[in-house]
Design a protein around this motif. Structure first.
Motif, PDB file in Angstrom:
ATOM      1  N   GLN A   5       0.229   9.480 -14.194  1.00 43.47           N
ATOM      2  CA  GLN A   5      -0.834   9.052 -13.290  1.00 43.47           C
ATOM      3  C   GLN A   5      -2.185   9.320 -13.924  1.00 43.47           C
ATOM      4  O   GLN A   5      -2.403  10.383 -14.516  1.00 43.47           O
ATOM      5  N   TYR A  34       6.800  -5.498 -21.407  1.00 40.33           N
ATOM      6  CA  TYR A  34       6.136  -4.412 -20.685  1.00 40.33           C
ATOM      7  C   TYR A  34       6.274  -3.080 -21.413  1.00 40.33           C
ATOM      8  O   TYR A  34       6.215  -2.029 -20.796  1.00 40.33           O
ATOM      9  N   SER A  37       8.698   0.761 -14.098  1.00 41.97           N
ATOM     10  CA  SER A  37       8.299   0.528 -12.716  1.00 41.97           C
ATOM     11  C   SER A  37       6.872   1.011 -12.516  1.00 41.97           C
ATOM     12  O   SER A  37       6.387   1.884 -13.242  1.00 41.97           O
ATOM     13  N   VAL A  38       6.219   0.425 -11.527  1.00 43.64           N
ATOM     14  CA  VAL A  38       4.844   0.792 -11.166  1.00 43.64           C
ATOM     15  C   VAL A  38       4.793   0.959  -9.660  1.00 43.64           C
ATOM     16  O   VAL A  38       5.333   0.130  -8.912  1.00 43.64           O
ATOM     17  N   HIS A  39       4.149   2.031  -9.198  1.00 44.42           N
ATOM     18  CA  HIS A  39       4.061   2.313  -7.767  1.00 44.42           C
ATOM     19  C   HIS A  39       2.599   2.528  -7.391  1.00 44.42           C
ATOM     20  O   HIS A  39       1.838   3.136  -8.152  1.00 44.42           O
ATOM     21  N   VAL A  58       7.418   0.515 -19.872  1.00 45.91           N
ATOM     22  CA  VAL A  58       7.125   0.689 -18.448  1.00 45.91           C
ATOM     23  C   VAL A  58       8.247   0.036 -17.649  1.00 45.91           C
ATOM     24  O   VAL A  58       8.511  -1.156 -17.781  1.00 45.91           O
ATOM     25  N   LEU A  99       2.896   5.208 -13.048  1.00 40.34           N
ATOM     26  CA  LEU A  99       3.717   4.484 -14.015  1.00 40.34           C
ATOM     27  C   LEU A  99       4.966   5.304 -14.309  1.00 40.34           C
ATOM     28  O   LEU A  99       4.884   6.525 -14.486  1.00 40.34           O
ATOM     29  N   LEU A 158       7.935   5.530 -17.112  1.00 36.59           N
ATOM     30  CA  LEU A 158       8.240   5.087 -18.469  1.00 36.59           C
ATOM     31  C   LEU A 158       9.629   5.555 -18.867  1.00 36.59           C
ATOM     32  O   LEU A 158      10.088   6.610 -18.411  1.00 36.59           O
TER      33      LEU A 158
END
Length: 419
Positions: free
Chosen positions: A369, A234, A239-241, A237, A383, A385
């Motif tokens: 974003q 990944y 985490s993704v919300h 990255v 995202l 990072l």
């Protein structure tokens, strides 16, 4: 007559004088006591039906395995770190007197004699069966479990007190982990809230036990144990919300910006910073040595007007909001002893994304974003990072942090300062 004294049913209904096709007996032509291989009648329970797993069952077991795997890695890290701490503190006290591995038995004392002897026995079995793959694990300490290591620490707290300030915090964190440890060791379902609690407790405990380096600000998002295993899949990255609300539940503005040594932000109005991080806090952050560069969309540009039409806002509504944010950060800059460390610029290009690039002493974090046509910034996916990293090597050529850093610098060169 069976060996247990119970009478077995007869193999042939004729022995009792009853017909073979009597109600409840075997079908006609089939000897009583035999098992029929004929297909089951419609509506009857099929043997082995409970062995079938559908898509829902497979999805459930995958979820269980993934959660248990994450929890197990954290528990393994804690156990190894606690084993190292216990050995470093207690071995110099007991080994000179008792020698060898007997120092662990002596440290356990009468209260821990039972479980330490069990650990000795497990070690001997592991030796005989060839389970000791690493010679470094051929000691009694390596066979103590997390609760036993904790017991050694609690029993000898005066020995540990010079190195750790708060015994209560360590015990509370270990209490939180015990629930997860119990669930994982028995392969039962682990809920997401319990997993998240275990991860927070593990990160806090590793920090207290001195397993990490750097300031607390650099540890805003401690490296996830699983990230170290699958991070290359990944890029950087972590985490993704689905929206900014969920981001701020996990990563509040204070945790994101607090303790930063360098803060670069680009966007339309930079609401995440301006509306969620107080001006006084921003002043203290800058006075502590943070270098701040803020890049707003020019409120008088045609790009603001186009964005207002996209969002269905009244004419001038968005531009006034951006102006208010710029006035706010100008007041912050005016209150600084050294305003040269706080730069404010505006750009006239079409805004493509908003990004907050935050760097500490040893690591960095970025919140990025993309702008969607019909969604405001609060509703757009986010995202998170990791820039650089402690312990997790990243390829700079494939990291998104570097990509957005270069994009920021490019726009900054073409922007104009705000007086």
């Amino acid at each position: 007559m069976s060996s247990g004294g119970l009478e077995l049913p007869p193999g042939d209904g004729g022995h009792e004088g009853g017909p073979a096709d009597a109600p409840g007996g075997a079908p006609a032509g089939v000897a009583a006591g035999t098992v029929s291989l004929a297909p089951p009648e419609a509506g009857s329970v099929r043997a082995g039906a409970e062995l079938d797993w559908g898509a829902d069952e497979w999805s459930e077991v995958r979820t269980r395995a993934q959660r248990a795997g994450r929890a197990y890695i954290w528990l393994n890290l804690i156990e190894q770190r606690l084993r190292s701490v216990v050995g470093a503190v207690l071995r110099p006290v007991y080994e000179p007197v008792h020698g060898g591995d007997d120092w662990v038995v002596a440290a356990a004392g009468p209260a821990g004699q039972e479980w330490v002897q069990r650990a000795v026995a497990v070690r001997e079995v592991s030796r005989r069966k060839g389970y000791l793959l690493d010679p470094a694990d051929d000691n009694v300490l390596s066979f103590l479990t997390l609760p036993q290591l904790r017991e050694l620490m609690v029993q000898h707290w005066p020995c540990f007190e010079p190195y750790f300030d708060d015994r209560r915090e360590i015990e509370l964190a270990l209490d939180e982990l015990e629930v997860t440890r119990n669930v994982v060791s028995r392969n039962r379902a682990l809920s997401r809230p319990v997993l998240e609690q275990a991860e927070r407790a593990s990160a806090r405990l590793l920090e207290v036990l001195g397993a990490g380096a750097g300031s607390p600000a650099a540890d805003r998002l401690p490296i996830d144990a699983v990230e170290g295993l699958v991070g290359d899949r990944y890029a950087d990255v972590i985490s993704v919300h689905p929206d900014r609300v969920r981001l701020q539940r996990q990563l509040p503005a204070e945790d994101l910006f607090g303790g930063a040594r360098r803060l670069d932000a680009i966007g339309i109005g930079l609401n995440l910073l301006v509306q969620n991080f107080s001006g006084r806090r921003l002043v203290r952050l800058t006075e502590a040595g943070c270098r701040v560069r803020l890049l707003f969309l020019n409120p008088a540009s045609s790009a603001v007007k186009r964005r207002e039409r996209e969002l269905g806002l009244r004419k001038g509504e968005l531009s006034r909001s951006v102006e208010m944010n710029i006035l706010h950060v100008r007041r912050v800059r005016a209150g600084l002893r050294d305003p040269s460390r706080f730069d404010i610029h505006v750009f006239d290009e079409t805004p493509r994304f908003t990004a907050y690039l935050v760097e500490g002493e040893t690591s960095g974090i970025a919140v990025v974003q993309s702008y969607l046509r019909r969604a405001r910034g609060m509703e757009a996916p986010v995202l998170v990072l990791r820039g650089g990293g402690r312990g997790v090597p990243k390829d700079a050529d494939h990291g998104l942090f570097t990509t957005y850093r270069e994009e920021f610098e490019s726009v900054w060169e073409d922007s104009r300062p705000v007086s």
